[in-house]
Design a protein around this motif. Structure first.
Motif, mmCIF file in Angstrom:
data_model
loop_
_atom_site.group_PDB
_atom_site.id
_atom_site.type_symbol
_atom_site.label_atom_id
_atom_site.label_comp_id
_atom_site.label_asym_id
_atom_site.label_seq_id
_atom_site.Cartn_x
_atom_site.Cartn_y
_atom_site.Cartn_z
ATOM 1 N N ILE A 198 0.785 -1.061 0.014
ATOM 2 C CA ILE A 198 0.164 -0.084 -0.195
ATOM 3 C C ILE A 198 0.834 1.160 0.075
ATOM 4 O O ILE A 198 1.730 1.409 0.677
ATOM 5 C CB ILE A 198 -0.959 0.228 1.117
ATOM 6 C CG1 ILE A 198 -1.963 -1.294 1.348
ATOM 7 C CG2 ILE A 198 -1.723 1.388 1.328
ATOM 8 C CD1 ILE A 198 -2.800 -1.191 2.457
ATOM 9 N N GLU A 199 0.708 2.021 -0.864
ATOM 10 C CA GLU A 199 1.505 3.351 -0.805
ATOM 11 C C GLU A 199 0.233 4.494 -0.971
ATOM 12 O O GLU A 199 -0.710 4.365 -1.732
ATOM 13 C CB GLU A 199 2.326 3.693 -2.582
ATOM 14 C CG GLU A 199 2.866 4.997 -2.587
ATOM 15 C CD GLU A 199 3.980 4.836 -3.519
ATOM 16 O OE1 GLU A 199 4.609 5.822 -3.432
ATOM 17 O OE2 GLU A 199 3.833 4.002 -4.730
ATOM 18 N N VAL A 200 0.539 5.635 -0.487
ATOM 19 C CA VAL A 200 -0.496 6.864 -0.394
ATOM 20 C C VAL A 200 0.262 8.200 -0.927
ATOM 21 O O VAL A 200 1.667 8.328 -0.658
ATOM 22 C CB VAL A 200 -0.639 7.132 1.197
ATOM 23 C CG1 VAL A 200 -1.697 8.231 1.152
ATOM 24 C CG2 VAL A 200 -1.240 5.762 1.859
ATOM 25 N N GLU A 201 -0.267 8.517 -1.583
ATOM 26 C CA GLU A 201 0.072 9.887 -2.358
ATOM 27 C C GLU A 201 -0.325 11.275 -1.312
ATOM 28 O O GLU A 201 -1.410 11.232 -1.136
ATOM 29 C CB GLU A 201 -0.548 10.159 -3.569
ATOM 30 C CG GLU A 201 -0.237 11.658 -4.414
ATOM 31 C CD GLU A 201 -1.057 11.720 -5.365
ATOM 32 O OE1 GLU A 201 -0.399 11.334 -6.573
ATOM 33 O OE2 GLU A 201 -2.075 12.478 -5.526
ATOM 34 N N VAL A 202 0.696 11.934 -0.915
ATOM 35 C CA VAL A 202 0.433 13.074 -0.175
ATOM 36 C C VAL A 202 0.968 14.440 -0.787
ATOM 37 O O VAL A 202 1.794 14.288 -1.533
ATOM 38 C CB VAL A 202 0.904 13.044 1.335
ATOM 39 C CG1 VAL A 202 0.561 11.716 1.860
ATOM 40 C CG2 VAL A 202 2.439 13.164 1.138
ATOM 41 N N ASP A 203 0.165 15.371 -0.536
ATOM 42 C CA ASP A 203 0.385 16.945 -1.091
ATOM 43 C C ASP A 203 1.174 17.788 -0.033
ATOM 44 O O ASP A 203 1.908 18.698 -0.427
ATOM 45 C CB ASP A 203 -0.840 17.606 -1.755
ATOM 46 C CG ASP A 203 -1.421 16.730 -2.718
ATOM 47 O OD1 ASP A 203 -0.669 16.228 -3.581
ATOM 48 O OD2 ASP A 203 -2.755 16.668 -2.581
ATOM 49 N N THR A 204 0.957 17.434 1.126
ATOM 50 C CA THR A 204 1.707 18.194 2.323
ATOM 51 C C THR A 204 2.401 17.301 3.347
ATOM 52 O O THR A 204 2.031 16.197 3.325
ATOM 53 C CB THR A 204 0.540 19.061 3.095
ATOM 54 O OG1 THR A 204 -0.373 17.945 3.679
ATOM 55 C CG2 THR A 204 -0.236 19.790 2.044
ATOM 56 N N LEU A 205 3.172 17.979 4.226
ATOM 57 C CA LEU A 205 3.887 17.392 5.283
ATOM 58 C C LEU A 205 2.736 16.953 6.512
ATOM 59 O O LEU A 205 3.025 15.860 6.778
ATOM 60 C CB LEU A 205 4.938 18.367 5.829
ATOM 61 C CG LEU A 205 5.985 18.428 4.717
ATOM 62 C CD1 LEU A 205 6.937 19.532 5.567
ATOM 63 C CD2 LEU A 205 6.740 17.505 4.299
ATOM 64 N N GLN A 206 1.846 17.778 6.416
ATOM 65 C CA GLN A 206 0.693 17.218 7.326
ATOM 66 C C GLN A 206 0.043 15.781 7.052
ATOM 67 O O GLN A 206 -0.289 15.152 7.817
ATOM 68 C CB GLN A 206 -0.371 18.300 7.531
ATOM 69 C CG GLN A 206 -1.414 18.045 8.720
ATOM 70 C CD GLN A 206 -0.909 17.714 9.846
ATOM 71 O OE1 GLN A 206 0.043 18.427 10.224
ATOM 72 N NE2 GLN A 206 -1.210 16.533 10.483
ATOM 73 N N GLN A 207 -0.044 15.979 5.806
ATOM 74 C CA GLN A 207 -0.744 14.330 5.199
ATOM 75 C C GLN A 207 0.045 13.169 5.455
ATOM 76 O O GLN A 207 0.109 12.175 5.726
ATOM 77 C CB GLN A 207 -0.816 14.652 3.622
ATOM 78 C CG GLN A 207 -2.408 15.198 3.536
ATOM 79 C CD GLN A 207 -2.681 15.301 1.987
ATOM 80 O OE1 GLN A 207 -1.757 15.629 1.129
ATOM 81 N NE2 GLN A 207 -4.105 14.952 1.728
ATOM 82 N N LEU A 208 1.610 13.700 5.383
ATOM 83 C CA LEU A 208 2.584 12.577 5.409
ATOM 84 C C LEU A 208 2.688 12.148 6.933
ATOM 85 O O LEU A 208 2.625 10.925 7.206
ATOM 86 C CB LEU A 208 3.818 13.296 4.965
ATOM 87 C CG LEU A 208 5.076 12.456 5.519
ATOM 88 C CD1 LEU A 208 5.518 11.026 4.766
ATOM 89 C CD2 LEU A 208 6.410 13.101 5.168
ATOM 90 N N ARG A 209 2.669 13.039 7.981
ATOM 91 C CA ARG A 209 2.491 12.823 9.159
ATOM 92 C C ARG A 209 1.173 11.727 9.464
ATOM 93 O O ARG A 209 1.217 10.910 10.460
ATOM 94 C CB ARG A 209 2.541 14.173 10.214
ATOM 95 C CG ARG A 209 3.601 14.918 10.034
ATOM 96 C CD ARG A 209 3.740 16.055 11.016
ATOM 97 N NE ARG A 209 5.022 16.891 10.922
ATOM 98 C CZ ARG A 209 4.846 17.953 10.441
ATOM 99 N NH1 ARG A 209 3.981 18.401 9.341
ATOM 100 N NH2 ARG A 209 6.043 18.677 10.226
ATOM 101 N N GLU A 210 0.135 12.171 8.956
ATOM 102 C CA GLU A 210 -1.014 11.500 9.120
ATOM 103 C C GLU A 210 -0.862 10.087 8.503
ATOM 104 O O GLU A 210 -1.175 8.929 9.276
ATOM 105 C CB GLU A 210 -2.397 12.017 8.465
ATOM 106 C CG GLU A 210 -3.522 11.404 8.831
ATOM 107 C CD GLU A 210 -4.752 12.145 8.077
ATOM 108 O OE1 GLU A 210 -5.862 11.378 8.278
ATOM 109 O OE2 GLU A 210 -4.517 13.094 7.621
ATOM 110 N N ALA A 211 -0.334 9.947 7.385
ATOM 111 C CA ALA A 211 -0.425 8.669 6.603
ATOM 112 C C ALA A 211 0.671 7.830 7.484
ATOM 113 O O ALA A 211 0.390 6.720 7.505
ATOM 114 C CB ALA A 211 0.310 8.903 5.483
ATOM 115 N N ILE A 212 1.883 8.255 8.004
ATOM 116 C CA ILE A 212 2.639 7.154 8.438
ATOM 117 C C ILE A 212 2.343 6.724 9.895
ATOM 118 O O ILE A 212 2.985 5.798 10.726
ATOM 119 C CB ILE A 212 4.101 7.857 8.638
ATOM 120 C CG1 ILE A 212 4.245 9.163 9.481
ATOM 121 C CG2 ILE A 212 4.633 8.095 7.256
ATOM 122 C CD1 ILE A 212 5.583 9.719 9.555
ATOM 123 N N THR A 213 1.209 7.284 10.509
ATOM 124 C CA THR A 213 0.497 6.629 11.545
ATOM 125 C C THR A 213 -0.026 5.473 11.387
ATOM 126 O O THR A 213 -0.390 4.740 12.404
ATOM 127 C CB THR A 213 -0.460 7.760 12.316
ATOM 128 O OG1 THR A 213 -1.559 7.780 11.671
ATOM 129 C CG2 THR A 213 0.311 9.022 12.645
#
Length: 287
Positions: A198-213
């Motif tokens: 599973i890979e997730v595309e993010v546009d912001t660092l905040q989305q990155l922080r959410e994704a890696i949880t």
């Protein structure tokens, strides 16, 4: 560079048979039929007219032998080999009509795939010494994806997912339709088998922080400049693979690689690679 494993015979046969059928139609090569004796024999060389990296030699060989199984096809430069103007790629000898009937199909595949391999090698060379890997995308010619992704491997790159069926990539539209990033990941997690990444595309660092949880394998950092990519690398701290995508060209790729991302996906490898200029020259005599 490591030479990739050979293309499956079925993949080669399907592609080349379709191309020959398109070119020869119902009547065959009427020019050669009209001007060359059926028994005429020929010897020909395929050579490059510019520097590059070879890919697709097996398709060229199949094209000639499909029209004359007795043709002698001698490979001089194999898939993944670097070549220079005038470098011989292969020697072909046998029935003259068969050689001319298969010439364009053979050169079309060789030129197209070698162009992809050449551009890929340019990107790979541009990031030499970094820890990043160049990968392709699904922006391929319809029906030729397996061949074009093979060409990327010939150039020293690696393949991203092959299609929509072999890995989960949650993009912005999936996130919107699912009602949010976390909701999309959790739904994917409940349906993905243990072999599916599973890979997730993010546009912001905040989305990155959410994704890696969440328990995911990779994050695609979309259209982020190098300064933000460096922050993303620090935030992820090796917990997931990081893929940089968007705004990548031969001018920018080195700076992107030096941020510490693991992967750099480049659509241009397959959708914008120029064809490598190759030619076939022959002589023949009536048997």
């Amino acid at each position: 560079m490591t030479t990739p494993g050979p293309l499956p015979h079925q993949t080669i046969a399907q592609a080349v048979d379709a191309a020959l059928a398109e070119d020869l139609g119902l009547l065959g090569d009427i020019t050669s039929i009209a001007t060359i004796a059926p028994s005429a024999q020929a010897a020909a060389w395929i050579a490059t007219r510019q520097p590059g990296v070879i890919s697709g030699i097996s398709l060229a060989e199949y094209a000639f032998r499909a029209l004359d199984p007795e043709i002698d096809f001698r490979i001089e430069a194999d898939d993944g080999d670097s070549v220079f103007p005038g470098t011989p790629i292969a020697q072909v000898s046998g029935n003259a009509r068969a050689i001319l009937g298969a010439e364009r199909v053979a050169l079309n595949y060789l030129g197209r795939l070698s162009g992809i391999a050449t551009l890929t090698r340019d990107y790979v060379d541009a990031i030499e010494g970094t820890s990043a890997t160049i990968v392709d995308t699904r922006k391929t010619t319809p029906g030729l994806r397996a061949l074009e992704k093979f060409a990327v491997r010939c150039g020293g790159g690696q393949n991203h997912r092959f299609g929509l069926f072999d890995a989960i990539l949650i993009k912005d539209n999936h996130i919107v339709a699912a009602g949010g990033l976390s909701a999309a990941i959790e739904r994917a997690r409940t349906t993905a088998g243990h072999m599916v990444k599973i890979e997730v595309e993010v546009d912001t660092l905040q989305q990155l922080r959410e994704a890696i949880t969440h328990r995911i394998d990779a994050v695609l950092l979309d259209n982020m400049p190098p300064a933000i990519l460096r922050e993303a690398v620090a935030i992820a701290c090796g917990r997931v693979l990081l893929e940089a995508s968007g705004g990548v060209n031969l001018t920018t790729v080195r700076a992107i690689a030096e941020t510490g991302v693991d992967l750099i996906s480049v659509g241009a490898l397959t959708h914008s690679a120029p064809v490598l200029d190759l030619g076939l020259d022959m002589g023949y005599s009536d048997a």
